[in-house]
Design a protein around this motif. Structure first.
Motif, short mmCIF file in Angstrom:
data_model
loop_
_atom_site.label_atom_id
_atom_site.label_comp_id
_atom_site.label_asym_id
_atom_site.label_seq_id
_atom_site.Cartn_x
_atom_site.Cartn_y
_atom_site.Cartn_z
N TYR A 261 -0.68 6.85 -6.29
CA TYR A 261 -2.03 6.29 -6.27
C TYR A 261 -2.73 6.67 -4.98
O TYR A 261 -2.12 6.76 -3.93
N LYS A 262 -4.04 6.85 -5.07
CA LYS A 262 -4.87 7.21 -3.91
C LYS A 262 -5.91 6.12 -3.71
O LYS A 262 -6.20 5.34 -4.61
N ASP A 263 -6.51 6.10 -2.53
CA ASP A 263 -7.62 5.18 -2.22
C ASP A 263 -7.29 3.73 -2.57
O ASP A 263 -8.11 3.02 -3.18
N LYS B 37 -7.15 -0.07 -2.25
CA LYS B 37 -8.01 -1.01 -1.51
C LYS B 37 -8.00 -2.37 -2.17
O LYS B 37 -7.50 -2.54 -3.28
N ALA C 207 -7.24 1.16 -7.04
CA ALA C 207 -6.82 2.47 -6.56
C ALA C 207 -7.36 3.52 -7.51
O ALA C 207 -8.06 3.20 -8.47
N SER C 208 -7.02 4.77 -7.24
CA SER C 208 -7.38 5.83 -8.18
C SER C 208 -6.13 6.63 -8.50
O SER C 208 -5.23 6.77 -7.68
N ARG D 14 0.84 -1.20 0.00
CA ARG D 14 0.00 0.00 0.00
C ARG D 14 0.88 1.26 0.00
O ARG D 14 0.66 2.19 -0.77
N GLU E 28 1.11 4.23 -2.82
CA GLU E 28 0.85 5.63 -2.45
C GLU E 28 2.05 6.52 -2.81
O GLU E 28 1.87 7.64 -3.27
#
Length: 128
Positions: free
Chosen positions: A90-92, A94, A108-109, A82, A86
């Motif tokens: 990348y964000k979010d 999961k 991710a977004s 994770r 990041e």
């Protein structure tokens, strides 16, 4: 006794010259080649590739789609995976799960758009 030492020294010399011959350079290196000391030598084979987005350079955000993920025994934890995603921008992040080939996969977004992400055992990051 001296003869045995002389023989032993001679055999050691022959053995070292064969090893030296195996490590000599043949041919001419590329003009832009770096020495092992500068490139990291063998370490460069296990470093992550650079096919990942750079959070500080938005122009690189879509280069991650071309990263090649390699199969192998992956020792990254979910938290480390994770964090790596990041750091790549990348964000979010999961739904991370390690597949049977040793690749962490999840969602991710990136720039507000959903993407499927992956991280291999070398730390290479890819998105689709």
């Amino acid at each position: 006794m001296q003869r045995q030492l002389a023989t032993l020294a001679f055999v050691a010399f022959l053995g070292s010259s064969a090893a030296y011959a195996q490590t000599t350079v043949t041919g001419k290196p590329a003009p832009d080649a770096e020495t092992s000391a500068k490139s990291g030598g063998q370490e460069s084979l296990t470093r992550p590739n650079t096919d990942k987005p750079d959070a500080n350079n938005p122009a690189t955000t879509h280069t991650a789609t071309s990263a090649n993920l390699e199969e192998g025994a992956n020792s990254f934890t979910e938290g480390q995976t994770r964090s790596r995603l990041e750091q790549a921008g990348y964000k979010d992040v999961k739904d991370l799960k390690k597949d049977d080939k040793g690749i962490w996969r999840g969602a991710a977004s990136l720039n507000g758009k959903p993407v499927t992400v992956g991280v291999d055992f070398k730390g290479n990051v890819a998105a689709k």
